[in-house]
Design an enzyme around this catalytic site. Structure first.
Site, PDB file in Angstrom:
ATOM      1  N   GLU A  69     -10.741   4.535   7.710  1.00  5.39           N
ATOM      2  CA  GLU A  69      -9.504   5.233   8.109  1.00  5.39           C
ATOM      3  C   GLU A  69      -9.906   6.444   8.952  1.00  5.39           C
ATOM      4  OE1 GLU A  69      -7.034   6.774   4.935  1.00  5.39           O
ATOM      5  OE2 GLU A  69      -5.273   6.879   6.229  1.00  5.39           O
ATOM      6  N   GLN A 124      -9.969   8.720  -4.970  1.00  5.05           N
ATOM      7  CA  GLN A 124      -9.665   9.410  -3.699  1.00  5.05           C
ATOM      8  C   GLN A 124     -10.855  10.212  -3.183  1.00  5.05           C
ATOM      9  OE1 GLN A 124      -6.463   9.889  -1.538  1.00  5.05           O
ATOM     10  NE2 GLN A 124      -8.393  10.228  -0.491  1.00  5.05           N
ATOM     11  N   ASP A 162       2.448   3.582   2.657  1.00  2.00           N
ATOM     12  CA  ASP A 162       1.344   4.513   2.372  1.00  2.00           C
ATOM     13  C   ASP A 162       1.807   5.816   1.705  1.00  2.00           C
ATOM     14  OD1 ASP A 162      -1.331   5.160   2.161  1.00  2.00           O
ATOM     15  OD2 ASP A 162      -1.616   5.649   4.269  1.00  2.00           O
ATOM     16  N   HIS A 212       0.837  -1.211   0.000  1.00  2.00           N
ATOM     17  CA  HIS A 212       0.000   0.000   0.000  1.00  2.00           C
ATOM     18  C   HIS A 212       0.870   1.260   0.000  1.00  2.00           C
ATOM     19  CE1 HIS A 212      -3.976   1.968   1.240  1.00  2.00           C
ATOM     20  NE2 HIS A 212      -3.124   2.956   1.062  1.00  2.00           N
ATOM     21  N   HIS A 227       1.031   5.325  -2.249  1.00  2.00           N
ATOM     22  CA  HIS A 227       0.453   6.222  -3.270  1.00  2.00           C
ATOM     23  C   HIS A 227       1.622   6.837  -4.029  1.00  2.00           C
ATOM     24  CE1 HIS A 227      -3.702   6.370  -1.489  1.00  2.00           C
ATOM     25  NE2 HIS A 227      -3.007   5.924  -0.455  1.00  2.00           N
ATOM     26  N   HIS A 234      -9.634   1.553   0.760  1.00  2.00           N
ATOM     27  CA  HIS A 234      -9.325   2.344   1.940  1.00  2.00           C
ATOM     28  C   HIS A 234     -10.579   2.207   2.816  1.00  2.00           C
ATOM     29  CE1 HIS A 234      -6.079   4.018  -0.358  1.00  2.00           C
ATOM     30  NE2 HIS A 234      -5.715   4.816   0.623  1.00  2.00           N
TER      31      HIS A 234
HETATM   32  N1  17E Z   1      -5.428   8.906   0.775  1.00  2.00           N
HETATM   33  C1  17E Z   1      -6.171   8.498   1.831  1.00  2.00           C
HETATM   34  O1  17E Z   1      -7.411   8.494   1.744  1.00  2.00           O
HETATM   35  N2  17E Z   1      -5.547   8.092   2.952  1.00  2.00           N
HETATM   36  C2  17E Z   1      -4.229   8.091   3.052  1.00  2.00           C
HETATM   37  N3  17E Z   1      -3.652   7.682   4.178  1.00  2.00           N
HETATM   38  C3  17E Z   1      -3.442   8.542   1.962  1.00  2.00           C
HETATM   39  C4  17E Z   1      -4.086   8.935   0.842  1.00  2.00           C
HETATM   40  C5  17E Z   1      -1.949   8.592   2.057  1.00  2.00           C
HETATM   41 FE   FE2 Z   2      -3.624   5.009   1.424  1.00  2.00          FE
END
Ligand code: 17E
Ligand code: FE2
Length: 417
Positions: free
Chosen positions: A216, A155, A312, A59, A61, A213
């Site tokens: 989070e 995203q 990440d 994982h 980006h 994702h």
């Molecule tokens: N995008 C997201 O939604 N969460 C993250 N931790 C990163 C990008 C790095």
């Molecule tokens: Fe991520």
């Protein structure tokens, strides 16, 4: 025929060192009498150093690397949601060339730390799909150095971003390998569930893996991981789905977490944890006590679920640091998860190697006769010391060829006592 015999390799879990014969890019023979191979080829003395399969970063980006300093990114709150807004405001200014150049720098950092397997999310909530085009090119150009999987990652959401779902589909048609998503970012719980449903529909239509994702956030009411488990199970996608982050699991009550463990097992869900990233981004709405922001690595592991640790970010709006060194993620991950008994430490390299490769469904992974000769050598003699010292990778071999070699650290001067 190209033959190399790597002598005195310390494999994990072995008392003594082993010799390894590599022929035409494959592991031909591991251990035993290799004198015939030695007669016909080169030998390399690995001097009792630890030899492990390459690191797998499941994982990252790559399209965000080095965007931390864009003018709109004067992050003040250190939260996920502010980072997404900042990114949204500035991403249109990036060109494919800039993205490619920065991603390449990131990949070079990863290679310098022995990474050979990478799964990169790529933001597809962009009508031009600029980053996707850049990363698809890079994937092809770098295939002798890394296996790069590309996630079609919206995203800004499937639905929160108008046309997001269509862009995910377009990205899959263009060659993305994995379906992404971000249910906790959609406007409503219902939209979040719908985004999971849509992701599965697309994964089945185009025969792709899935990696969301997921949750989070420290919000204990964020429970999209249950939808992902359900869609995985009922669509018979066991083993092909990953839930990244699942930070909210660190805030779930125990009764709910206990119930979910057996569902996760039925779904054979893969979990990807980003230790430094999420201890930085989460806990931001807490004063004290302050949460750690990471998933239940210990309980998931005890329940036989596959968990890996990943980088990440490298300097993006979400996280200022990062260097591609998964030994650093391992160090943080073990601390934050309270997984530090001697046995847990001795068994921990899997979090940054085979577990990530399993999540990515890599076939042909591991130091086994017949497999591609992909391996790395660490500057330590055993796993415990490698973890304790966050050992550096001094050699990376792929298909029998050296792709990175580094001098071991050497002290030149020290106190005389
Ligand atoms: N995008 C997201 O939604 N969460 C993250 N931790 C990163 C990008 C790095
Ligand atoms: Fe991520």
């Amino acid at each position: 025929m190209t033959v190399t015999v790597y002598k005195n390799a310390q494999l994990q879990g072995c008392d003594k060192t082993t010799d390894i014969a590599v022929v035409d890019g494959k592991f031909a023979k591991i251990g035993g009498d290799l004198s015939d191979y030695e007669k016909n080829g080169n030998t390399v003395d690995l001097k009792g150093n630890l030899v492990i399969p390459p690191f797998a970063d499941a994982h990252i980006h790559l399209d965000y690397i080095y965007t931390a300093s864009l003018p709109t990114h004067e992050t003040t709150s250190g939260t996920l949601f502010e980072a997404i807004d900042n990114w949204s405001d500035s991403k249109a200014s990036l060109t494919a060339d800039i993205i490619k150049e920065r991603a390449l720098k990131g990949v070079k950092m990863q290679i310098s730390h022995g990474v050979q397997y990478v799964r990169s999310h790529v933001d597809v909530t962009d009508p031009k799909l600029t980053a996707l085009k850049a990363l698809l090119e890079l994937k092809e150009e770098l295939k002798d150095y890394i296996d790069l999987q590309i996630v079609a990652f919206p995203q800004e959401g499937y639905f929160a971003y108008k046309g997001g779902a269509e862009l995910v589909e377009e990205a899959l048609k263009m060659g993305a390998d994995v379906v992404g998503g971000i249910p906790h970012f959609e406007f409503t719980r219902e939209d979040g569930v719908r985004s999971v449903e849509k992701g599965f529909e697309l994964a089945m239509k185009y025969d792709k893996l899935l990696d969301f994702h997921c949750d989070e956030t420290d919000d204990d009411q964020s429970r999209f991981v249950e939808s992902i488990a359900a869609y995985t199970y009922f669509n018979s996608m066991q083993g092909r789905t990953a839930a990244s982050h699942t930070c909210a699991m660190g805030s779930y009550n125990n009764a709910y977490a206990f119930k979910m463990m057996s569902k996760f097992k039925k779904a054979q869900l893969n979990f990807i944890v980003c230790p430094t990233e999420n201890c930085y981004l989460q806990g931001r709405y807490d004063s004290y006590p302050k949460r750690r922001g990471i998933s239940r690595v210990d309980e998931l592991t005890q329940n036989g679920l596959n968990v890996s640790f990943a980088q990440d970010s490298i300097s993006d709006p979400w996280y200022p640091l990062g260097n591609g060194n998964l030994m650093h993620q391992l160090d943080f991950g073990l601390h934050l998860s309270h997984m530090m008994s001697v046995d847990e430490i001795k068994n921990s390299l899997k979090f940054v190697t085979e577990n990530g490769a399993k999540t990515m469904c890599i076939k042909d992974y591991g130091i086994k006769e017949g497999n591609s000769a992909n391996f790395v050598v660490l500057d330590e003699k055993n796993v415990f010391d490698a973890v304790r010292n966050t050992a550096s990778t001094i050699l990376s071999v792929r298909n029998g060829k050296v792709i990175m070699e580094k001098q071991p650290e050497k002290i030149l001067t020290t106190y005389n006592f």
